[in-house]
Scaffold this active site. Structure first.
Site, PDB file in Angstrom:
ATOM      1  N   SER A  21       0.824  -1.214   0.000  1.00 35.42           N
ATOM      2  CA  SER A  21       0.000   0.000   0.000  1.00 35.42           C
ATOM      3  C   SER A  21       0.856   1.262   0.000  1.00 35.42           C
ATOM      4  CB  SER A  21      -0.920   0.008   1.227  1.00 35.42           C
ATOM      5  OG  SER A  21      -0.169  -0.139   2.421  1.00 35.42           O
ATOM      6  N   HIS A  56     -41.258  21.094 -10.443  1.00 34.04           N
ATOM      7  CA  HIS A  56     -41.294  20.265 -11.662  1.00 34.04           C
ATOM      8  C   HIS A  56     -40.589  20.955 -12.823  1.00 34.04           C
ATOM      9  CE1 HIS A  56     -44.525  18.031  -9.536  1.00 34.04           C
ATOM     10  NE2 HIS A  56     -44.895  19.243  -9.167  1.00 34.04           N
ATOM     11  N   SER A  81     -15.114  24.834 -27.807  1.00 32.56           N
ATOM     12  CA  SER A  81     -15.291  23.584 -28.541  1.00 32.56           C
ATOM     13  C   SER A  81     -14.261  23.544 -29.652  1.00 32.56           C
ATOM     14  CB  SER A  81     -16.706  23.534 -29.119  1.00 32.56           C
ATOM     15  OG  SER A  81     -16.744  22.654 -30.228  1.00 32.56           O
ATOM     16  N   LYS A 110     -18.934  28.243 -29.127  1.00 38.84           N
ATOM     17  CA  LYS A 110     -19.252  27.639 -27.830  1.00 38.84           C
ATOM     18  C   LYS A 110     -18.389  28.153 -26.678  1.00 38.84           C
ATOM     19  CE  LYS A 110     -21.426  24.249 -27.230  1.00 38.84           C
ATOM     20  NZ  LYS A 110     -22.379  23.203 -27.454  1.00 38.84           N
ATOM     21  N   GLU A 150     -20.200  21.260 -14.989  1.00 39.79           N
ATOM     22  CA  GLU A 150     -20.535  19.901 -15.431  1.00 39.79           C
ATOM     23  C   GLU A 150     -19.661  18.862 -14.730  1.00 39.79           C
ATOM     24  OE1 GLU A 150     -21.039  19.662 -19.886  1.00 39.79           O
ATOM     25  OE2 GLU A 150     -20.538  21.772 -19.645  1.00 39.79           O
ATOM     26  N   LYS A 160      -8.178   3.282   2.115  1.00 35.18           N
ATOM     27  CA  LYS A 160      -7.445   4.527   1.929  1.00 35.18           C
ATOM     28  C   LYS A 160      -7.730   5.251   0.630  1.00 35.18           C
ATOM     29  CE  LYS A 160      -4.230   2.815   5.115  1.00 35.18           C
ATOM     30  NZ  LYS A 160      -5.105   1.613   5.227  1.00 35.18           N
TER      31      LYS A 160
HETATM   32  N1  ARG Z   1      -1.024  -1.351   5.455  1.00 36.59           N
HETATM   33  C1  ARG Z   1      -1.926  -1.869   6.413  1.00 36.59           C
HETATM   34  C2  ARG Z   1      -3.292  -1.207   6.320  1.00 36.59           C
HETATM   35  O1  ARG Z   1      -3.409  -0.274   5.646  1.00 36.59           O
HETATM   36  C3  ARG Z   1      -1.382  -1.652   7.779  1.00 36.59           C
HETATM   37  C4  ARG Z   1      -1.846  -2.665   8.780  1.00 36.59           C
HETATM   38  C5  ARG Z   1      -1.332  -3.976   8.414  1.00 36.59           C
HETATM   39  N2  ARG Z   1      -1.528  -4.895   9.449  1.00 36.59           N
HETATM   40  C6  ARG Z   1      -1.296  -6.198   9.265  1.00 36.59           C
HETATM   41  N3  ARG Z   1      -1.469  -6.970  10.269  1.00 36.59           N
HETATM   42  N4  ARG Z   1      -0.968  -6.638   8.098  1.00 36.59           N
HETATM   43  O2  ARG Z   1      -4.232  -1.647   6.895  1.00 36.59           O
END
Ligand code: ARG
Length: 472
Positions: free
Chosen positions: A35, A168, A289, A295, A302, A337
């Site tokens: 990650s 409406h 455009s 335009k 939008e 995330k």
């Molecule tokens: N990168 C992990 C997350 O975003 C951190 C926690 C990972 N914990 C584990 N036991 N693998 O959740």
């Protein structure tokens, strides 16, 4: 005190969780599970959380004062390296937490290896996300207030500017442009209340929950909470590491704001169209455009409308992510995330650009007034007039329907019909009827609390200004 990497267990993550593993991760698994590509944005919160944890460990006598000093020195250097772009993020170290910890150990040796005492990445990541999101809540609260200020400032110039109010999307009754804009101020004000409310639940400390069951070290969780500005603790360790309801709540809040934005954006698109012609936008918010030279398209509005779909999608992703997860932490939660980050980014950019664009709206008041005149917007006022002369409302409604029918056939506004023609519909109609048949007369008469009468609208503007000034 740089170390030989071989004595840093995290320098080669295959060994990070011990000698248990007999073969390395495949490259695909590494890429699939990592990650760090996106969670590195949590680095400040990660360092802040680690420093508070380390200070508490030292105060509790779990690590030495020297360890704490080493950790502080190492973290200061790491912060500097990340800020200047010199920090080397490693995919094989999976996430922001292990990247920073590995670097710390390389820089300061054993003290770095002691930082994780009484802690797990499970409570660490939950803490980081909450810390980060709390800061974003505060930034968004300010942007929401700016959005409201922009709307109030335009409204303040248009309490007497008549436009058709619609139901409406058919002309219904005259309202002021100010009153219309203030409806959005109310929406964004409620969004601000929602944000302040959810922030209270974001702002609780997971650290101390460790992996899931708490820890045997004598941690002082309350001290860490105070140091990090949390309002309280997550009270159950299993819940602390596993639930992401605070992120779901945030995404729900963000979705509601974006839905409000999409309504305003849609109206801006309509108002700017040739068919309405109510407003114009500054060139810098329009695009041309490549084929049609005439335009000037309202692309910003939008896109704001379109991006609402994306934020609502993130809400669906987050709530579905949580559904059915057994206690406690599961790796699923790493998927919280990207939707959360993109919700924050999209919402912040959208609020900023919409506030700017609204501030630069050019109002075509005659076009608004002409549109209100076209739609028999004062028909209800004529009915109310007859009620005040003693007719039951349903009868008055019927009388006015006949009058409107005649006016349509004559191609005239009600106010343009001569008195004797109006009287033919009902003898109670007198010359004073023209006061209520005018657009401004109609507006002035709607002086009930929350109505479109200029006096009410000006009072609402004052209330909003006082509230927004107090919000800072
Ligand atoms: N990168 C992990 C997350 O975003 C951190 C926690 C990972 N914990 C584990 N036991 N693998 O959740």
């Amino acid at each position: 005190m740089a170390q030989d990497p071989s004595s840093n267990p995290l320098a080669n993550k295959q060994q990070a969780w011990s000698a248990l593993f007999s073969e390395p991760m495949s490259e695909l698994v590494q890429r699939y599970t990592a990650s760090v590509g996106f969670d590195q944005r949590l680095w400040r919160a990660d360092i802040e959380g680690s420093l508070a944890h380390a200070a508490m460990l030292a105060a509790q006598g779990v690590i030495s004062a020297q360890d704490l000093a080493d950790i502080r020195r190492g973290m200061a250097q790491i912060a500097e390296e990340i800020e200047s772009g010199r920090f080397e993020w490693k995919l094989e170290l999976e996430d922001v937490h292990l990247n920073i910890e590995a670097r710390l150990t390389t820089l300061v040796g054993d003290a770095g290896k002691r930082l994780h005492t009484g802690r797990s990445r499970n409570d660490q990541v939950a803490t980081d996300v909450r810390l980060w999101l709390r800061g974003e809540c505060d930034r968004l609260a300010a942007l929401l207030a700016d959005m409201q200020r922009a709307l109030v400032d335009v409204a303040a110039k248009h309490s007497e500017t008549v436009m058709p109010g619609f139901t409406h999307l058919q002309v219904a009754q005259p309202v002021s442009f100010a009153h219309h804009l203030l409806a959005y101020v109310e929406m964004f004000a409620r969004d601000g209340e929602r944000l302040a409310d959810l922030r209270r639940r974001v702002n609780r400390l997971p650290l101390g929950a460790a992996a899931l069951a708490g820890t045997s070290y004598a941690l002082d969780r309350a001290a860490v909470a105070r140091a990090l500005g949390f309002d309280g603790l997550c009270e159950n360790s299993l819940d602390a590491v596993s639930d992401r309801d605070f992120a779901i709540e945030f995404a729900a809040f963000a979705s509601i704001v974006m839905v409000h934005v999409s309504r305003l954006a849609e109206e801006i698109v309509l108002w700017k169209s040739q068919a309405f012609g109510f407003i114009d936008l500054a060139d810098r918010y329009c695009t041309g455009s490549s084929i049609m030279p005439q335009k000037r398209n309202p692309d910003v509005a939008e896109l704001a409308r379109g991006k609402s779909g994306r934020v609502v999608g993130h809400l669906m992703a987050l709530i579905t992510l949580m559904k059915g997860q057994p206690l406690a932490y599961n790796k699923d939660n790493q998927e919280d995330k990207e939707p959360l980050f993109d919700s924050v980014d999209t919402l912040a950019d959208t609020l900023r650009i919409m506030a700017e664009m609204v501030g630069g709206i050019v109002v075509n008041a005659p076009a608004m007034e002409a549109a209100a005149l076209k739609g028999y917007a004062t028909a209800t006022d004529l009915a109310d007039y007859l009620v005040k002369k003693g007719l039951p409302f349903r009868d008055a409604h019927e009388v006015v329907a006949h009058a409107v029918r005649l006016a349509i056939a004559a191609g005239e506004d009600l106010a343009a019909l001569p008195l004797e023609r109006l009287r033919a519909f009902h003898p109670a109609i007198d010359a004073d009827v023209y006061d209520v048949l005018s657009l401004h007369g109609s507006m002035r008469s709607r002086a009930v609390a929350g109505g479109t009468a200029p006096a009410q609208v000006l009072a609402a503007i004052e209330r909003h200004r006082a509230r927004l000034a107090a919000a800072g």
